[in-house]
Design a protein around this motif. Structure first.
Motif, PDB file in Angstrom:
ATOM      1  N   LEU A   1       0.821  -1.205   0.000  1.00 48.80           N
ATOM      2  CA  LEU A   1       0.000   0.000   0.000  1.00 48.80           C
ATOM      3  C   LEU A   1       0.862   1.265   0.000  1.00 48.80           C
ATOM      4  N   GLY A   2       1.952   1.236   0.772  1.00 51.25           N
ATOM      5  CA  GLY A   2       2.846   2.384   0.760  1.00 51.25           C
ATOM      6  C   GLY A   2       3.428   2.621  -0.629  1.00 51.25           C
ATOM      7  N   THR A   3       3.820   1.536  -1.302  1.00 52.24           N
ATOM      8  CA  THR A   3       4.383   1.659  -2.646  1.00 52.24           C
ATOM      9  C   THR A   3       3.330   2.093  -3.656  1.00 52.24           C
ATOM     10  N   ALA A   4       2.104   1.559  -3.532  1.00 55.66           N
ATOM     11  CA  ALA A   4       1.028   1.967  -4.434  1.00 55.66           C
ATOM     12  C   ALA A   4       0.797   3.472  -4.347  1.00 55.66           C
ATOM     13  N   ALA A   5       0.850   4.005  -3.131  1.00 55.96           N
ATOM     14  CA  ALA A   5       0.676   5.445  -2.957  1.00 55.96           C
ATOM     15  C   ALA A   5       1.801   6.217  -3.639  1.00 55.96           C
ATOM     16  N   VAL A   6       3.036   5.701  -3.520  1.00 56.70           N
ATOM     17  CA  VAL A   6       4.187   6.375  -4.136  1.00 56.70           C
ATOM     18  C   VAL A   6       4.101   6.341  -5.658  1.00 56.70           C
ATOM     19  N   LEU A   7       3.642   5.219  -6.230  1.00 56.53           N
ATOM     20  CA  LEU A   7       3.722   5.015  -7.675  1.00 56.53           C
ATOM     21  C   LEU A   7       2.454   5.375  -8.435  1.00 56.53           C
ATOM     22  N   THR A   8       1.371   5.696  -7.744  1.00 56.58           N
ATOM     23  CA  THR A   8       0.135   6.001  -8.456  1.00 56.58           C
ATOM     24  C   THR A   8       0.287   7.220  -9.359  1.00 56.58           C
ATOM     25  N   VAL A   9       0.871   8.284  -8.845  1.00 53.91           N
ATOM     26  CA  VAL A   9       1.044   9.489  -9.669  1.00 53.91           C
ATOM     27  C   VAL A   9       1.967   9.220 -10.862  1.00 53.91           C
TER      28      VAL A   9
ATOM     29  N   VAL B   1       8.376  12.527  -7.644  1.00 51.36           N
ATOM     30  CA  VAL B   1       8.963  11.362  -6.991  1.00 51.36           C
ATOM     31  C   VAL B   1      10.111  11.792  -6.079  1.00 51.36           C
ATOM     32  N   GLY B   2      10.910  12.752  -6.550  1.00 55.32           N
ATOM     33  CA  GLY B   2      11.994  13.251  -5.719  1.00 55.32           C
ATOM     34  C   GLY B   2      11.491  13.870  -4.435  1.00 55.32           C
ATOM     35  N   LEU B   3      10.365  14.597  -4.491  1.00 56.08           N
ATOM     36  CA  LEU B   3       9.787  15.211  -3.296  1.00 56.08           C
ATOM     37  C   LEU B   3       9.322  14.141  -2.308  1.00 56.08           C
ATOM     38  N   VAL B   4       8.693  13.084  -2.825  1.00 55.55           N
ATOM     39  CA  VAL B   4       8.250  11.980  -1.969  1.00 55.55           C
ATOM     40  C   VAL B   4       9.428  11.389  -1.209  1.00 55.55           C
ATOM     41  N   TYR B   5      10.506  11.142  -1.908  1.00 54.74           N
ATOM     42  CA  TYR B   5      11.631  10.469  -1.274  1.00 54.74           C
ATOM     43  C   TYR B   5      12.497  11.406  -0.440  1.00 54.74           C
ATOM     44  N   LEU B   6      12.412  12.700  -0.685  1.00 53.72           N
ATOM     45  CA  LEU B   6      13.067  13.640   0.225  1.00 53.72           C
ATOM     46  C   LEU B   6      12.435  13.528   1.607  1.00 53.72           C
ATOM     47  N   ALA B   7      11.098  13.484   1.649  1.00 53.80           N
ATOM     48  CA  ALA B   7      10.403  13.307   2.926  1.00 53.80           C
ATOM     49  C   ALA B   7      10.699  11.939   3.521  1.00 53.80           C
ATOM     50  N   ALA B   8      10.781  10.905   2.665  1.00 50.06           N
ATOM     51  CA  ALA B   8      11.079   9.554   3.154  1.00 50.06           C
ATOM     52  C   ALA B   8      12.477   9.480   3.760  1.00 50.06           C
ATOM     53  N   MET B   9      13.423  10.182   3.172  1.00 52.39           N
ATOM     54  CA  MET B   9      14.774  10.219   3.722  1.00 52.39           C
ATOM     55  C   MET B   9      14.767  10.752   5.150  1.00 52.39           C
ATOM     56  N   LEU B  10      14.048  11.840   5.353  1.00 55.73           N
ATOM     57  CA  LEU B  10      14.026  12.468   6.670  1.00 55.73           C
ATOM     58  C   LEU B  10      13.356  11.568   7.707  1.00 55.73           C
ATOM     59  N   SER B  11      12.224  10.962   7.353  1.00 53.60           N
ATOM     60  CA  SER B  11      11.517  10.123   8.323  1.00 53.60           C
ATOM     61  C   SER B  11      12.255   8.820   8.587  1.00 53.60           C
ATOM     62  N   SER B  12      13.008   8.320   7.590  1.00 48.33           N
ATOM     63  CA  SER B  12      13.740   7.063   7.801  1.00 48.33           C
ATOM     64  C   SER B  12      14.834   7.225   8.843  1.00 48.33           C
ATOM     65  N   LEU B  13      15.377   8.434   8.966  1.00 51.13           N
ATOM     66  CA  LEU B  13      16.424   8.653   9.961  1.00 51.13           C
ATOM     67  C   LEU B  13      15.919   8.440  11.385  1.00 51.13           C
TER      68      LEU B  13
ATOM     69  N   ALA C   1       3.473  13.971   2.684  1.00 47.56           N
ATOM     70  CA  ALA C   1       2.883  13.054   3.663  1.00 47.56           C
ATOM     71  C   ALA C   1       3.138  11.600   3.278  1.00 47.56           C
ATOM     72  N   ILE C   2       2.993  11.282   1.991  1.00 52.38           N
ATOM     73  CA  ILE C   2       3.252   9.922   1.525  1.00 52.38           C
ATOM     74  C   ILE C   2       4.708   9.547   1.771  1.00 52.38           C
ATOM     75  N   GLY C   3       5.620  10.501   1.526  1.00 50.66           N
ATOM     76  CA  GLY C   3       7.035  10.240   1.762  1.00 50.66           C
ATOM     77  C   GLY C   3       7.352  10.012   3.232  1.00 50.66           C
ATOM     78  N   LEU C   4       6.759  10.831   4.115  1.00 52.11           N
ATOM     79  CA  LEU C   4       6.984  10.648   5.554  1.00 52.11           C
ATOM     80  C   LEU C   4       6.546   9.261   6.004  1.00 52.11           C
ATOM     81  N   SER C   5       5.440   8.793   5.467  1.00 49.77           N
ATOM     82  CA  SER C   5       4.958   7.461   5.840  1.00 49.77           C
ATOM     83  C   SER C   5       5.876   6.375   5.290  1.00 49.77           C
ATOM     84  N   TYR C   6       6.374   6.568   4.075  1.00 52.62           N
ATOM     85  CA  TYR C   6       7.172   5.534   3.428  1.00 52.62           C
ATOM     86  C   TYR C   6       8.488   5.292   4.165  1.00 52.62           C
ATOM     87  N   GLY C   7       9.040   6.338   4.763  1.00 50.07           N
ATOM     88  CA  GLY C   7      10.286   6.184   5.496  1.00 50.07           C
ATOM     89  C   GLY C   7      10.165   5.377   6.771  1.00 50.07           C
ATOM     90  N   LEU C   8       8.941   5.168   7.257  1.00 41.95           N
ATOM     91  CA  LEU C   8       8.727   4.402   8.493  1.00 41.95           C
ATOM     92  C   LEU C   8       8.537   2.911   8.244  1.00 41.95           C
TER      93      LEU C   8
END
Length: 417
Positions: free
Chosen positions: A30-38, A60-72, A115-122
């Motif tokens: 589901l997390g990936t579907a949210a990332v790849l739908t757009v 996509v870059g914006l999504v993963y910028l947020a994911a980078m921060l939340s993954s830390l 928001a999608i990126g923040l969730s993906y990093g978790l």
């Protein structure tokens, strides 16, 4: 006694491994579907928002910028609130992000992507904690790879289901459907949460715990080099899936639904690859050798795609992209298993989160670089030289990690089952 079907790290508290694998895989899907739908619906979304289709690389870059921060801080969140509660939080954020992104305005897309990126990093720190605690070591690569099939499954959902739904109801409806499913899963995860989160420590300090992963990777050159290799592999993967539909539609003149089906086929091969490479890694007792071999295959196939044209037989075009899906989408499970193997047992979540920061950095840089090269050369196919270069660099890094690991521990995994 521990069995494959029911294992536990706490006496008297057996955990159903099939349920655990299903839970972690569905969250990933589901997390990936949210990332790849757009990206999967890029031509339609771009038309609505009034931007060029190549904008998808920046989204996509914006999504993963947020994911980078939340993954830390992902590992610290897992330590403080538990892996299951972290998964629920990820699903809540994913739902909110999809609803925001469905607003037909650029501001809504930006907020939703964050928001999608923040969730993906978790997602990966929580899943790695669960699987490392509850899966038998001799099948670790396979179980991590099963969980990672959620990524291509999410891509299949975006391409095979999303495209027809977008044609019938509009692309916003696809995001609403993903959001609703995330909410249902978030509620379902409450069952058994207390048992899975029993080792959580509410006294954990988020910043201090997050720093543990960074310190560990900086002090372990094998982890550092392996994370750098994942930078290259993730860039290849996201360039493939983010630009495939628009490449097929604009340069090979396919319809949106047909292109979505090709994306789904590529993701199916990615799922097959994750299971296959996980099994191979367990059989030969070397995930690092598998990652090195996959890099070689990625380089060969990416170079081949540079010569694709509308005159190629359709079957040959699809076969080339499916083979790249088998390799360029199939590496993650083995990678995450190797990160967990090389990490201290009590810091798997934090180290995974930090390693994924580097992985997500590749996703951030890769599509942005690809978009920039496309804007210069004017062709998505002609931009595949970027992927060839990344594969060569990633292969050299994976091979270096493999040599270091063999010198240090030999081919066998020294950690107990």
């Amino acid at each position: 006694m521990t069995t494959d079907a029911s294992v536990s790290d706490r006496p008297g508290e057996a955990v159903s491994l099939p349920w655990l694998l299903a839970e972690t895989t569905i969250i990933q899907a589901l997390g990936t579907a949210a990332v790849l739908t757009v990206p999967a619906l890029a031509p339609a979304v771009a038309l609505t928002l009034g931007v060029p289709s190549s904008f998808v690389g920046y989204q996509v870059g914006l999504v993963y910028l947020a994911a980078m921060l939340s993954s830390l801080v992902g590992g610290a969140v897992v330590s403080r609130w538990g892996p299951c509660r972290t998964g629920q939080t990820a699903m809540a954020l994913t739902a909110a992000g999809c609803l925001l992104a469905s607003i037909p305005h650029l501001a809504g897309m930006i907020a939703g992507s964050l928001a999608i990126g923040l969730s993906y990093g978790l997602i990966n720190p929580s899943a790695s904690d669960l699987l490392q605690r509850h899966s038998p070591a001799h099948r670790r690569n396979l179980f991590f790879s099963i969980k990672q099939t959620g990524v291509p499954i999410g891509g299949i959902m975006a391409g095979l289901i999303g495209a027809p739904m977008a044609v019938a109801f509009g692309w916003g409806a696809v995001l609403w459907a993903v959001a609703a499913t995330c909410i249902v899963l978030m509620l379902a995860l409450e069952r058994g949460r207390a048992r899975l989160d029993a080792h959580a420590n509410p006294a954990t300090r988020l910043l201090r715990s997050a720093g543990l992963g960074l310190t560990t990777i900086r002090s372990d050159r094998s982890l550092l080099i392996l994370a750098a290799a994942s930078f290259c592999f993730s860039a290849i993967q996201l360039c493939l899936v983010a630009f495939l539909v628009v490449l097929l539609v604009e340069e090979l003149h396919m319809g949106l639904i047909e292109a979505g089906m090709v994306l789904a086929a590529v993701q199916v091969m990615g799922a097959v690859g994750r299971l296959l490479w996980g099994h191979v890694a367990d059989r030969i007792h070397s995930g690092l050798a598998v990652l090195t071999g996959l890099a070689v295959l990625m380089a060969v196939v990416s170079t081949t795609i540079l010569f694709v044209s509308p005159q190629w037989p359709l079957a040959a075009v699809i076969a080339a992209f499916m083979l790249l899906g088998l390799t360029g989408v199939g590496w993650n499970g083995v990678y995450l298993s190797e990160v967990a193997r090389l990490s201290p047992l009590r810091a798997v979540g934090s180290v995974t989160g930090t390693a994924m920061f580097v992985t997500f950095a590749g996703v951030l840089v890769g599509p942005t670089l690809f978009s920039s090269v496309h804007n210069h050369v004017g062709s998505y196919i002609g931009s595949y030289g970027v992927l060839t270069g990344l594969a060569i660099i990633g292969g050299c890094l994976a091979a270096a990690t493999w040599r270091r690991d063999r010198r240090k521990t030999g081919a066998a995994d020294p950690r107990p089952a």
